[in-house]
Write a protein that holds these residues in place. Structure first.
Motif, PDB file in Angstrom:
ATOM      1  N   SER A 149      46.364  13.749 -30.934  1.00 26.03           N
ATOM      2  CA  SER A 149      45.358  13.167 -30.025  1.00 26.03           C
ATOM      3  C   SER A 149      44.049  12.815 -30.714  1.00 26.03           C
ATOM      4  CB  SER A 149      45.068  14.150 -28.881  1.00 26.03           C
ATOM      5  OG  SER A 149      44.516  15.358 -29.396  1.00 26.03           O
ATOM      6  N   ALA A 150      43.911  13.154 -32.006  1.00 28.27           N
ATOM      7  CA  ALA A 150      42.641  12.859 -32.687  1.00 28.27           C
ATOM      8  C   ALA A 150      42.866  12.811 -34.186  1.00 28.27           C
ATOM      9  CB  ALA A 150      41.590  13.919 -32.345  1.00 28.27           C
ATOM     10  N   GLN A 151      41.937  12.102 -34.856  1.00 23.27           N
ATOM     11  CA  GLN A 151      41.968  12.054 -36.319  1.00 23.27           C
ATOM     12  C   GLN A 151      40.520  12.020 -36.830  1.00 23.27           C
ATOM     13  OE1 GLN A 151      44.281   8.866 -38.043  1.00 23.27           O
ATOM     14  NE2 GLN A 151      44.026   9.633 -40.138  1.00 23.27           N
ATOM     15  N   LEU A 152      40.263  12.760 -37.894  1.00 21.59           N
ATOM     16  CA  LEU A 152      38.938  12.779 -38.519  1.00 21.59           C
ATOM     17  C   LEU A 152      38.820  11.562 -39.432  1.00 21.59           C
ATOM     18  CD1 LEU A 152      36.257  14.235 -39.084  1.00 21.59           C
ATOM     19  CD2 LEU A 152      37.453  15.599 -40.806  1.00 21.59           C
ATOM     20  N   VAL A 153      37.876  10.645 -39.107  1.00 22.08           N
ATOM     21  CA  VAL A 153      37.833   9.365 -39.815  1.00 22.08           C
ATOM     22  C   VAL A 153      36.574   9.177 -40.659  1.00 22.08           C
ATOM     23  CG1 VAL A 153      39.319   8.218 -38.124  1.00 22.08           C
ATOM     24  CG2 VAL A 153      36.820   8.217 -37.778  1.00 22.08           C
ATOM     25  N   ALA A 154      35.570  10.035 -40.522  1.00 22.00           N
ATOM     26  CA  ALA A 154      34.357   9.904 -41.337  1.00 22.00           C
ATOM     27  C   ALA A 154      33.657  11.262 -41.386  1.00 22.00           C
ATOM     28  CB  ALA A 154      33.414   8.840 -40.786  1.00 22.00           C
ATOM     29  N   VAL A 155      33.058  11.545 -42.548  1.00 25.26           N
ATOM     30  CA  VAL A 155      32.376  12.822 -42.763  1.00 25.26           C
ATOM     31  C   VAL A 155      31.087  12.570 -43.535  1.00 25.26           C
ATOM     32  CG1 VAL A 155      32.490  15.103 -43.862  1.00 25.26           C
ATOM     33  CG2 VAL A 155      34.529  14.148 -42.775  1.00 25.26           C
ATOM     34  N   PHE A 156      30.036  13.269 -43.127  1.00 27.47           N
ATOM     35  CA  PHE A 156      28.799  13.270 -43.914  1.00 27.47           C
ATOM     36  C   PHE A 156      28.408  14.723 -44.150  1.00 27.47           C
ATOM     37  CE2 PHE A 156      24.212  13.533 -44.447  1.00 27.47           C
ATOM     38  CZ  PHE A 156      23.978  12.566 -45.410  1.00 27.47           C
ATOM     39  N   ASN A 193      38.575   6.487 -28.512  1.00 29.16           N
ATOM     40  CA  ASN A 193      37.121   6.656 -28.431  1.00 29.16           C
ATOM     41  C   ASN A 193      36.624   7.345 -29.703  1.00 29.16           C
ATOM     42  OD1 ASN A 193      36.917   5.765 -25.638  1.00 29.16           O
ATOM     43  ND2 ASN A 193      37.875   7.733 -25.113  1.00 29.16           N
ATOM     44  N   PHE A 194      35.388   7.058 -30.054  1.00 27.22           N
ATOM     45  CA  PHE A 194      34.749   7.809 -31.126  1.00 27.22           C
ATOM     46  C   PHE A 194      34.161   9.097 -30.522  1.00 27.22           C
ATOM     47  CE2 PHE A 194      35.226   5.432 -34.814  1.00 27.22           C
ATOM     48  CZ  PHE A 194      34.969   4.093 -34.606  1.00 27.22           C
ATOM     49  N   GLN A 195      34.299  10.182 -31.254  1.00 29.71           N
ATOM     50  CA  GLN A 195      33.714  11.448 -30.826  1.00 29.71           C
ATOM     51  C   GLN A 195      33.010  12.073 -32.033  1.00 29.71           C
ATOM     52  OE1 GLN A 195      36.294  13.613 -28.351  1.00 29.71           O
ATOM     53  NE2 GLN A 195      34.743  15.095 -27.741  1.00 29.71           N
ATOM     54  N   ARG A 196      31.770  12.537 -31.799  1.00 25.75           N
ATOM     55  CA  ARG A 196      30.964  13.082 -32.894  1.00 25.75           C
ATOM     56  C   ARG A 196      30.880  14.601 -32.806  1.00 25.75           C
ATOM     57  NH1 ARG A 196      25.555   9.962 -31.589  1.00 25.75           N
ATOM     58  NH2 ARG A 196      26.367  10.248 -29.494  1.00 25.75           N
ATOM     59  N   ALA A 197      30.721  15.237 -33.965  1.00 25.39           N
ATOM     60  CA  ALA A 197      30.507  16.690 -34.032  1.00 25.39           C
ATOM     61  C   ALA A 197      29.497  16.956 -35.149  1.00 25.39           C
ATOM     62  CB  ALA A 197      31.810  17.420 -34.301  1.00 25.39           C
ATOM     63  N   TYR A 198      28.518  17.809 -34.855  1.00 25.67           N
ATOM     64  CA  TYR A 198      27.478  18.118 -35.854  1.00 25.67           C
ATOM     65  C   TYR A 198      26.981  19.545 -35.634  1.00 25.67           C
ATOM     66  CZ  TYR A 198      25.020  16.165 -31.800  1.00 25.67           C
ATOM     67  OH  TYR A 198      24.611  15.872 -30.524  1.00 25.67           O
ATOM     68  N   PRO A 199      26.311  20.151 -36.615  1.00 25.23           N
ATOM     69  CA  PRO A 199      25.940  21.564 -36.529  1.00 25.23           C
ATOM     70  C   PRO A 199      24.871  21.830 -35.460  1.00 25.23           C
ATOM     71  CG  PRO A 199      25.813  20.756 -38.792  1.00 25.23           C
ATOM     72  CD  PRO A 199      25.955  19.566 -37.911  1.00 25.23           C
ATOM     73  N   SER A 200      24.946  23.015 -34.904  1.00 27.29           N
ATOM     74  CA  SER A 200      23.852  23.529 -34.078  1.00 27.29           C
ATOM     75  C   SER A 200      22.856  24.215 -35.013  1.00 27.29           C
ATOM     76  CB  SER A 200      24.384  24.534 -33.060  1.00 27.29           C
ATOM     77  OG  SER A 200      24.912  25.677 -33.718  1.00 27.29           O
ATOM     78  N   ASP A 218      42.184   9.747 -24.992  1.00 22.69           N
ATOM     79  CA  ASP A 218      42.035  10.495 -23.739  1.00 22.69           C
ATOM     80  C   ASP A 218      43.391  10.818 -23.111  1.00 22.69           C
ATOM     81  OD1 ASP A 218      39.311  10.430 -24.015  1.00 22.69           O
ATOM     82  OD2 ASP A 218      39.034   8.651 -22.734  1.00 22.69           O
ATOM     83  N   ALA A 219      44.400  10.045 -23.433  1.00 20.44           N
ATOM     84  CA  ALA A 219      45.725  10.246 -22.825  1.00 20.44           C
ATOM     85  C   ALA A 219      46.483  11.401 -23.453  1.00 20.44           C
ATOM     86  CB  ALA A 219      46.538   8.958 -22.918  1.00 20.44           C
ATOM     87  N   GLY A 220      45.937  12.037 -24.464  1.00 23.27           N
ATOM     88  CA  GLY A 220      46.628  13.167 -25.081  1.00 23.27           C
ATOM     89  C   GLY A 220      47.288  12.794 -26.390  1.00 23.27           C
ATOM     90  N   ASN A 221      48.366  13.476 -26.707  1.00 19.61           N
ATOM     91  CA  ASN A 221      49.041  13.296 -28.001  1.00 19.61           C
ATOM     92  C   ASN A 221      49.918  12.038 -27.999  1.00 19.61           C
ATOM     93  OD1 ASN A 221      48.025  15.832 -29.070  1.00 19.61           O
ATOM     94  ND2 ASN A 221      49.465  16.834 -27.666  1.00 19.61           N
ATOM     95  N   VAL A 222      49.258  10.894 -27.963  1.00 18.53           N
ATOM     96  CA  VAL A 222      49.981   9.616 -27.875  1.00 18.53           C
ATOM     97  C   VAL A 222      49.917   8.836 -29.180  1.00 18.53           C
ATOM     98  CG1 VAL A 222      49.659   9.447 -25.397  1.00 18.53           C
ATOM     99  CG2 VAL A 222      47.932   8.465 -26.954  1.00 18.53           C
ATOM    100  N   ILE A 223      49.120   9.286 -30.150  1.00 20.54           N
ATOM    101  CA  ILE A 223      49.004   8.565 -31.429  1.00 20.54           C
ATOM    102  C   ILE A 223      50.118   9.056 -32.351  1.00 20.54           C
ATOM    103  CG2 ILE A 223      47.414   7.922 -33.281  1.00 20.54           C
ATOM    104  CD1 ILE A 223      45.122   9.004 -31.545  1.00 20.54           C
ATOM    105  N   ASN A 224      50.784   8.121 -33.002  1.00 14.92           N
ATOM    106  CA  ASN A 224      51.914   8.473 -33.873  1.00 14.92           C
ATOM    107  C   ASN A 224      51.757   7.953 -35.285  1.00 14.92           C
ATOM    108  OD1 ASN A 224      53.955   9.798 -31.979  1.00 14.92           O
ATOM    109  ND2 ASN A 224      53.501   7.896 -30.875  1.00 14.92           N
TER     110      ASN A 224
END
Length: 229
Positions: A149-156, A193-200, A218-224
């Protein structure tokens, strides 16, 4: 003013003689009393006690002021040394790239997949996740050709000695990472969708310096497939 020598005025000249009388002369004018400077203290004379007290008091005040300034400088140096010693450092192997990473590199030792219980600091660029929850403390990493359902595509990665930049700056950097991500044509086969994550602030103090950008379904594990080129 320097002392000047003063001399008495000369007496007035005698008047003309009086016929048949005695010659009378007018008395000489009294010379003015010269103003003399007070005599200097003779060698070995004892100074005025009040003057000694004032000088001693001024000397003690200067010494006390110097001591206060010196203590303040020492305390400032100690505080600075403690500040530098307690500054969080980057995790081992994560010194901070300074650039947005968008191209995954093959790991030195590929891990067997699927792998459960992977923590966010161990996520690798290009990882694919099953039942992904960005707020979870652990996730399941799977092969990208299996349902996910997701893939990490960019990191800083911020440098380890950077101060906490604040939530708004971190969110902006995460958005920048998402804009920099390059997706393969296969990404347009899914509603993503793009989703961001960053430190608190708390995780930053513990050494977290990563800003991540994911694509999620959003539909779940649909990416193959991998959505990275």
């Amino acid at each position: 003013m320097d002392n000047q020598e003063q001399r008495p005025f000369p007496p007035k000249p005698a008047g003309p003689p009086t016929v048949g009388g005695p010659q009378i002369t007018s008395p000489a004018a009294a010379p003015p009393t010269p103003r003399m400077a007070p005599p200097a203290a003779p060698p070995g004379a004892v100074p005025d006690p009040s003057l000694l007290k004032r000088r001693r008091r001024a000397s003690l005040l200067l010494k006390a002021l110097f001591a206060v300034v010196l203590v303040g400088v020492v305390l400032a140096l100690v505080w600075l040394a403690n500040r530098l010693d307690t500054q969080p450092t980057a995790p081992a192997g994560d010194p901070g790239s300074g650039v947005v990473e968008i191209s995954p590199t093959p790991p030195a030792s590929p891990r067997a997949l699927p792998q459960e219980g992977v923590t966010p600091q161990d996520y690798r660029l290009g990882d694919c996740f099953k039942d992904f929850d960005p707020a979870a403390l652990r996730s399941t990493v799977v092969a990208c050709d299996s349902p996910h359902s997701a893939q990490l595509v960019a990191v800083f990665r911020y440098p380890g000695n950077d101060l906490y930049p604040g939530r708004e700056a971190l969110a902006a950097k995460a958005l920048e990472a998402c804009h920099a991500a390059k997706l393969a044509p296969a990404a347009y086969d899914y509603a993503l969708n793009f989703q961001r994550a960053y430190p608190s602030g708390t995780s930053w103090d513990s050494g977290d310096r990563r800003v991540d950008c994911y694509v999620t379904a959003d539909a779940g594990n649909v990416i193959n497939t991998s959505v990275l080129p």
